[in-house]
Design an enzyme around this catalytic site. Structure first.
Site, mmCIF file in Angstrom:
data_model
loop_
_atom_site.group_PDB
_atom_site.id
_atom_site.type_symbol
_atom_site.label_atom_id
_atom_site.label_comp_id
_atom_site.label_asym_id
_atom_site.label_seq_id
_atom_site.Cartn_x
_atom_site.Cartn_y
_atom_site.Cartn_z
ATOM 1 N N PRO A 42 0.956 -1.064 -0.038
ATOM 2 C CA PRO A 42 0.076 0.076 -0.064
ATOM 3 C C PRO A 42 0.728 1.504 -0.064
ATOM 4 O O PRO A 42 1.936 1.159 0.529
ATOM 5 C CB PRO A 42 -0.783 -0.162 1.255
ATOM 6 C CG PRO A 42 0.089 -0.980 2.277
ATOM 7 C CD PRO A 42 0.833 -1.788 1.181
ATOM 8 N N GLU A 43 0.272 2.269 -0.599
ATOM 9 C CA GLU A 43 1.049 3.769 -0.446
ATOM 10 C C GLU A 43 0.590 4.159 0.677
ATOM 11 O O GLU A 43 -0.557 4.075 1.470
ATOM 12 C CB GLU A 43 0.593 4.390 -1.584
ATOM 13 C CG GLU A 43 0.959 3.775 -2.969
ATOM 14 C CD GLU A 43 2.424 3.448 -3.309
ATOM 15 O OE1 GLU A 43 3.233 4.182 -2.819
ATOM 16 O OE2 GLU A 43 2.664 2.694 -4.066
ATOM 17 N N LYS A 91 3.222 3.816 7.030
ATOM 18 C CA LYS A 91 2.130 2.740 6.546
ATOM 19 C C LYS A 91 1.318 2.032 7.859
ATOM 20 O O LYS A 91 0.519 1.139 7.616
ATOM 21 C CB LYS A 91 2.513 1.787 5.583
ATOM 22 C CG LYS A 91 3.074 2.508 4.422
ATOM 23 C CD LYS A 91 3.645 1.576 3.481
ATOM 24 C CE LYS A 91 4.216 2.074 2.169
ATOM 25 N NZ LYS A 91 4.835 0.978 1.320
ATOM 26 N N ASN A 205 5.192 0.695 -4.095
ATOM 27 C CA ASN A 205 5.543 0.401 -5.203
ATOM 28 C C ASN A 205 5.323 1.170 -6.464
ATOM 29 O O ASN A 205 6.132 1.384 -7.321
ATOM 30 C CB ASN A 205 5.426 -1.099 -5.738
ATOM 31 C CG ASN A 205 6.063 -1.840 -6.610
ATOM 32 O OD1 ASN A 205 7.210 -1.508 -6.874
ATOM 33 N ND2 ASN A 205 5.585 -2.677 -7.598
ATOM 34 N N ARG A 288 9.841 -6.887 -5.365
ATOM 35 C CA ARG A 288 8.871 -6.255 -6.000
ATOM 36 C C ARG A 288 8.861 -6.160 -7.555
ATOM 37 O O ARG A 288 10.004 -5.757 -7.987
ATOM 38 C CB ARG A 288 8.539 -4.810 -5.408
ATOM 39 C CG ARG A 288 8.476 -4.675 -3.863
ATOM 40 C CD ARG A 288 7.053 -5.286 -3.505
ATOM 41 N NE ARG A 288 6.777 -5.189 -2.086
ATOM 42 C CZ ARG A 288 7.066 -6.091 -1.353
ATOM 43 N NH1 ARG A 288 7.361 -7.271 -1.603
ATOM 44 N NH2 ARG A 288 6.772 -6.105 0.118
#
Length: 326
Positions: A42-43, A91, A205, A288
């Protein structure tokens, strides 16, 4: 078309003019009000938005239900406590309670918080995936598949978030301190550096990929070889600030889902039309997939045998992680 050197101004100006309506113009609680289950990192702005919505729904109210459905806290109940505030740190989500305890949760790859009106049917997954339920007389907040659930004294929150670097969306954001951490290991590739939450807290990512495009280097470029590295934390901060009130992560300043990103999850570069390349990056346990444009981005890349053309993906990833309420 814009060149990477002009994108910084374009992104900040155009994105800032496309904010969502003020919070009070939207219902505070709706089914699937927030979903973070997209199978991707998640961003930070996704988590910030989740925290803001949880805060709007719960802060200042007493809990009539507070179940922690994880073995460590199976006999604990949060009922009777008042929610003081819900804040994000990178996060991580911190729900501060009136008994000087903090409920600490993290979404990681699969977690999600959903808000429901009392009596509404839960739609976030099967009941066995529920890890946390906190409810007031009018609202239920249900945490699905949360891999991290902790109760810590509020005075000791540093034990769960103290390792983080400067928070890109925090009130104490410090770009100078972030720059020092960015350059601590000059030979380290920029891609993993941007994902390192001890360097800057909040990038996932999508932003890692798009930031590399915006500064015109491949994700394998040593951070010490990037020209004018001070622009990296500045641009990262501006991107997250511009997008934090949105359901989408827009890095181009353009409207329409097909134009939100330059290279992330695209077959062709939005700027020049070159086929986008992809490859896995990072240590085996933390790999990733990353995307880059061979024409617009200079620098090293993996051996040809490890590079793949970007294919069509069935999920729009981070964009779906903050879909609008139904």
């Amino acid at each position: 078309g814009s060149t990477p050197s002009t994108l910084l101004q374009k992104v900040s100006f155009e994105n800032s003019t496309r904010s969502l309506p003020p919070r009070q113009s939207r219902p505070a609680v709706a089914a699937d009000a927030f979903c973070g289950h997209d199978g991707q990192v998640p961003e930070g702005d996704t988590v910030w938005l989740a925290g803001r919505r949880l805060h709007a729904a719960l802060a200042g109210q007493s809990l009539v239900q507070g179940d922690l459905r994880v073995p460590r806290y199976a006999t604990r109940s949060l009922a009777g406590r008042q929610v003081l505030e819900v804040v994000s740190r990178g996060k991580h989500l911190l729900t501060r309670l009136s008994d000087a305890q903090t409920l600490h949760t993290h979404l990681r790859m699969d977690g999600a918080w959903h808000l429901y009106r009392r009596g509404q049917r839960w739609t976030g997954g099967p009941a066995w995936q529920v890890r946390v339920v906190v409810a007031t007389t009018s609202t239920q907040a249900v945490g699905y598949r949360l891999p991290v659930v902790d109760l810590v004294p509020t005075s000791r929150e540093d034990t769960v978030v103290g390792h983080l670097g400067p928070d890109l969306l925090g009130p104490d954001w410090d770009s100078a301190r972030a720059l020092v951490r960015l350059l601590a290991e000059p030979s380290r590739p920029i891609g993993p550096v941007l994902l390192d939450q001890q360097v800057m807290a909040g990038l996932g990512n999508l932003y890692r990929t798009e930031l590399c495009f915006l500064i015109g280097v491949t994700p394998w470029t040593p951070i010490g070889e990037v020209d004018d590295p001070a622009r990296i934390p500045a641009l990262a901060h501006r991107l997250l600030m511009a997008n934090r009130d949105r359901y989408e992560h827009i890095t181009t300043g353009r409207s329409g889902p097909a134009h939100h990103h330059w290279v992330f999850e695209r077959r062709r570069c939005l700027r020049c039309g070159t086929a986008v390349s992809t490859a896995w990056q990072g240590p085996p346990t933390r790999q990733r997939i990353t995307y880059w444009c061979p024409s617009c981005q200079a620098g090293p890349s993996p051996p040809p045998g490890q590079v793949m053309p970007a294919g069509r993906r069935t999920s729009t990833g981070a964009a779906r992680s903050r879909r609008s309420p139904r």
